[in-house]
Write an enzyme that holds these catalytic residues in place. Structure first.
Site, PDB file in Angstrom:
ATOM      1  N   LYS A  25      34.357 109.983  86.557  1.00 33.17           N
ATOM      2  CA  LYS A  25      34.617 109.533  85.179  1.00 33.17           C
ATOM      3  C   LYS A  25      33.387 109.747  84.308  1.00 33.17           C
ATOM      4  CE  LYS A  25      34.124 104.979  84.253  1.00 33.17           C
ATOM      5  NZ  LYS A  25      33.134 104.661  83.221  1.00 33.17           N
ATOM      6  N   ARG A  95      33.350 103.002  75.087  1.00 35.51           N
ATOM      7  CA  ARG A  95      31.927 102.952  74.765  1.00 35.51           C
ATOM      8  C   ARG A  95      31.328 104.339  74.516  1.00 35.51           C
ATOM      9  NH1 ARG A  95      27.445 100.192  74.750  1.00 35.51           N
ATOM     10  NH2 ARG A  95      25.625 101.311  75.500  1.00 35.51           N
ATOM     11  N   CYS A 119      33.441  98.514  78.450  1.00 34.20           N
ATOM     12  CA  CYS A 119      32.971  97.340  79.202  1.00 34.20           C
ATOM     13  C   CYS A 119      31.811  96.728  78.455  1.00 34.20           C
ATOM     14  CB  CYS A 119      32.460  97.751  80.591  1.00 34.20           C
ATOM     15  SG  CYS A 119      33.747  97.954  81.807  1.00 34.20           S
ATOM     16  N   ILE A 332      19.781  96.110  85.793  1.00 31.29           N
ATOM     17  CA  ILE A 332      20.134  97.110  84.761  1.00 31.29           C
ATOM     18  C   ILE A 332      20.854  96.453  83.576  1.00 31.29           C
ATOM     19  CG2 ILE A 332      21.323  99.302  84.306  1.00 31.29           C
ATOM     20  CD1 ILE A 332      19.072  99.515  86.404  1.00 31.29           C
TER      21      ILE A 332
HETATM   22  N1  EPU Z   1      20.271  99.876  76.778  1.00 30.40           N
HETATM   23  C1  EPU Z   1      19.720  99.425  75.605  1.00 30.40           C
HETATM   24  N2  EPU Z   1      19.625 100.282  74.579  1.00 30.40           N
HETATM   25  C2  EPU Z   1      20.066 101.581  74.647  1.00 30.40           C
HETATM   26  C3  EPU Z   1      20.624 102.032  75.864  1.00 30.40           C
HETATM   27  C4  EPU Z   1      20.714 101.149  76.904  1.00 30.40           C
HETATM   28  O1  EPU Z   1      19.323  98.267  75.499  1.00 30.40           O
HETATM   29  O2  EPU Z   1      19.952 102.310  73.660  1.00 30.40           O
HETATM   30  C5  EPU Z   1      20.355  98.951  77.922  1.00 30.40           C
HETATM   31  C6  EPU Z   1      21.807  98.689  78.331  1.00 30.40           C
HETATM   32  O3  EPU Z   1      22.349  97.628  77.560  1.00 30.40           O
HETATM   33  C7  EPU Z   1      21.677  98.367  79.795  1.00 30.40           C
HETATM   34  C8  EPU Z   1      20.510  99.255  80.235  1.00 30.40           C
HETATM   35  O4  EPU Z   1      19.784  99.584  79.062  1.00 30.40           O
HETATM   36  O5  EPU Z   1      21.343  97.021  79.961  1.00 30.40           O
HETATM   37  C9  EPU Z   1      20.896 100.539  80.931  1.00 30.40           C
HETATM   38  O6  EPU Z   1      21.866 101.213  80.173  1.00 30.40           O
HETATM   39  P1  EPU Z   1      22.232 102.746  80.309  1.00 30.40           P
HETATM   40  O7  EPU Z   1      22.150 103.316  78.952  1.00 30.40           O
HETATM   41  O8  EPU Z   1      21.460 103.413  81.401  1.00 30.40           O
HETATM   42  O9  EPU Z   1      23.741 102.618  80.783  1.00 30.40           O
HETATM   43  P2  EPU Z   1      24.945 103.307  80.077  1.00 30.40           P
HETATM   44  O10 EPU Z   1      24.532 104.684  79.755  1.00 30.40           O
HETATM   45  O11 EPU Z   1      25.469 102.448  79.001  1.00 30.40           O
HETATM   46  C10 EPU Z   1      26.015 104.410  82.174  1.00 30.40           C
HETATM   47  C11 EPU Z   1      27.366 104.402  82.824  1.00 30.40           C
HETATM   48  C12 EPU Z   1      27.581 103.041  83.470  1.00 30.40           C
HETATM   49  C13 EPU Z   1      26.507 102.862  84.535  1.00 30.40           C
HETATM   50  C14 EPU Z   1      25.113 102.968  83.890  1.00 30.40           C
HETATM   51  C15 EPU Z   1      23.997 102.964  84.914  1.00 30.40           C
HETATM   52  C16 EPU Z   1      28.717 105.886  81.516  1.00 30.40           C
HETATM   53  C17 EPU Z   1      29.834 106.030  80.557  1.00 30.40           C
HETATM   54  N3  EPU Z   1      28.385 104.643  81.820  1.00 30.40           N
HETATM   55  O12 EPU Z   1      26.020 103.346  81.216  1.00 30.40           O
HETATM   56  O13 EPU Z   1      28.852 103.083  84.089  1.00 30.40           O
HETATM   57  O14 EPU Z   1      26.650 101.599  85.120  1.00 30.40           O
HETATM   58  O15 EPU Z   1      25.004 104.200  83.149  1.00 30.40           O
HETATM   59  O16 EPU Z   1      24.033 104.123  85.672  1.00 30.40           O
HETATM   60  O17 EPU Z   1      28.177 106.871  81.993  1.00 30.40           O
HETATM   61  C18 EPU Z   1      30.939 102.197  84.730  1.00 30.40           C
HETATM   62  O18 EPU Z   1      31.283 103.343  85.041  1.00 30.40           O
HETATM   63  O19 EPU Z   1      31.616 101.174  85.025  1.00 30.40           O
HETATM   64  C19 EPU Z   1      29.707 101.991  83.987  1.00 30.40           C
HETATM   65  C20 EPU Z   1      29.443 100.869  83.330  1.00 30.40           C
END
Ligand code: EPU
Length: 447
Positions: A25, A95, A119, A332
């Site tokens: 995904k 998202r 989420c 995280i």
């Molecule tokens: N964060 C910030 N500011 C930002 C970006 C992130 O504060 O500008 C914080 C987030 O709130 C979080 C942390 O930094 O607490 C890490 O966030 P990250 O950006 O790495 O996560 P994401 O990109 O939002 C993706 C996956 C998630 C997965 C995480 C960790 C996608 C669509 N989502 O999320 O997947 O858990 O990376 O690898 O790629 C899932 O599939 O259920 C899912 C949540």
């Protein structure tokens, strides 16, 4: 009247047989966004049939991209209508919809994009994405009254940008922008999740010039134009972890095809330490089972190459059957324990605590100031016999956790909120049934 689906699960059956892992995904959604970067066709194989994929097709449709779907192949073609605004109701369910900011600013120089949905998992801001885009010459403001980001640019330029903290989709957003920017971009402290490298593979197939220089530095030489490409999405490692745990938790034995073992090292070492078994059958086939009585284990979630945050929720269901006191420390996201209350209803003994952390702002991946006094770790005392319950799902991985727990429990459980599972697991009940699980989907009328 609204009809919401629920699962009815009768637990206590061992899972046995063979299953094939679907496309990831967290790659599929991003390679679909890449269709905005070219007017030629993108032919994408191994796209899973998920709610989130359907939402993304809707988002892209609003931006002028047409789609054809044949099985797990999706063909996308951008009509170049230069649409740059997504309606709130379309974007709010997904998202990743905010990730179109990069391509829209790079190609059309304007973007009006709602604050991301999906989420919730805590505050989940996108400040790191926005900072990077501003560094590339975009002007972006957020209007809290209508919930939209308003962006424009005179064409993006290269930047030497350092992420303050790891961000998976933030790294991808900047890749999707920098690939068409003028000049060279260097992303430092860039995330290392392997899904990002799959996106890089596609962008390079489209004519991009992107190179991971070392683990956390990516160099992107902007090109004026990208062309169409054909691409196959990698297997979903989060799904593989879920099925591995399901096999061992139910005392079964499941052969997983399209297995991506190399990407699972931090999981497999913990799984084996706890009593799980993983037999390599060939390069892409793995058999998962329970090797010995389960014993308590401690994990801390970390960015790649650590134990992924996506695995900790299903892992918690597993630990309810391990003898001793296990711990999970989530670093995280600041709110990813929504399943705890539900597992407790089934008899699990879990309590929250806050580990001593010297410098939480630096230690945690989320912005510590957004933290609302929640505890970041749980202690699980096991083994406990799980019993049936009426359960509700609040987020995707919590959903997988509750299904796993219900499969291992005695009696009939009812699980609502399963649209969350449909966001990220393809026909999970059909595939689990083929392995011998007693699980059915039932529509429930809500007034
Ligand atoms: N964060 C910030 N500011 C930002 C970006 C992130 O504060 O500008 C914080 C987030 O709130 C979080 C942390 O930094 O607490 C890490 O966030 P990250 O950006 O790495 O996560 P994401 O990109 O939002 C993706 C996956 C998630 C997965 C995480 C960790 C996608 C669509 N989502 O999320 O997947 O858990 O990376 O690898 O790629 C899932 O599939 O259920 C899912 C949540």
């Amino acid at each position: 009247m609204v009809i919401m689906d629920k699962f009815i699960v009768r637990g206590g059956r061992a899972l046995n047989g063979e299953i094939s892992i679907s496309g990831a995904k967290n790659v599929a959604l991003k390679v679909m966004i890449a269709s905005l970067l070219t007017d030629e066709e993108l032919i994408l194989h191994n796209i899973p049939q998920l709610r989130d994929v359907r939402f993304m097709l809707e988002v892209l449709k609003f931006l002028g991209v047409s789609s054809k779907q044949v099985g797990s192949t999706v063909i996308l073609k951008n009509a170049h209508r230069q649409m740059s605004q997504i309606p709130l109701d379309v974007a709010s369910s997904l998202r990743t919809s905010s990730m179109v900011l990069g391509p829209l600013l790079a190609r059309y120089h304007t973007a009006v994009v709602p604050n991301p949905g999906g989420c919730r998992l805590g505050a989940r801001p996108i400040d790191r994405h926005i900072d990077g885009l501003i560094g590339m010459g975009a002007q972006i403001s957020y209007n809290s009254e209508d919930g939209y980001f308003y962006g424009n640019s005179d064409g993006l330029h290269g930047v030497d940008f350092t992420f303050v903290k790891n961000t998976h989709t933030g790294t991808e957003t900047l890749l999707l922008a920098a690939v068409l920017a003028r000049g060279t971009t260097i992303l430092r402290n860039a995330a290392e999740e392997i899904e990002i490298d799959d996106l890089i593979l596609l962008l390079n197939k489209m004519g991009g010039k992107i190179c991971r220089k070392n683990n956390r530095v990516i160099e992107i030489e902007g090109v004026p134009k990208l062309h169409g490409a054909e691409f196959t999405v990698m297997s979903d490692r989060n799904e593989e972890v879920t099925f591995a745990i399901a096999s061992a938790l139910t005392n079964g034995s499941v052969i997983v095809k399209k297995s991506n073992r190399e990407s699972l090292e931090p999981f497999l070492s913990t799984f084996k330490k706890c009593g799980g078994g993983a037999e390599e059958i060939d390069g892409t086939t793995t058999r998962y089972y329970k090797e010995s009585a389960l014993i308590a284990t401690d994990v801390i979630t970390l960015p790649h190459p650590g134990f992924m945050t996506d695995w900790q929720a299903p892992w918690a269901a597993f630990l309810t059957q391990a003898s001793g006191v296990s711990t999970i420390h989530e670093t995280i996201f600041e709110s990813r324990f929504s399943y705890v209350h539900q597992l407790r209803k089934m008899g699990a003994q879990i309590d929250f605590y806050q580990p001593l952390v010297e410098n939480p702002e630096a230690f945690y991946n989320f912005n510590w100031q957004d933290h609302q006094g929640k505890e970041q770790a749980i202690r699980i005392v096991g083994p406990t016999k799980l019993h049936n319950a009426v359960l509700h799902i609040d987020d995707l991985r919590a959903g997988a956790t509750l299904v796993l727990a219900a499969l291992a429990a005695e009696g009939e459980s009812v699980i609502t909120g399963i649209e969350q599972i449909d966001r990220g697991y393809e026909h999970i009940e059909v595939r689990l049934s083929k392995l011998g699980a007693d699980i059915i989907r039932k529509g429930e009328e809500l007034l």
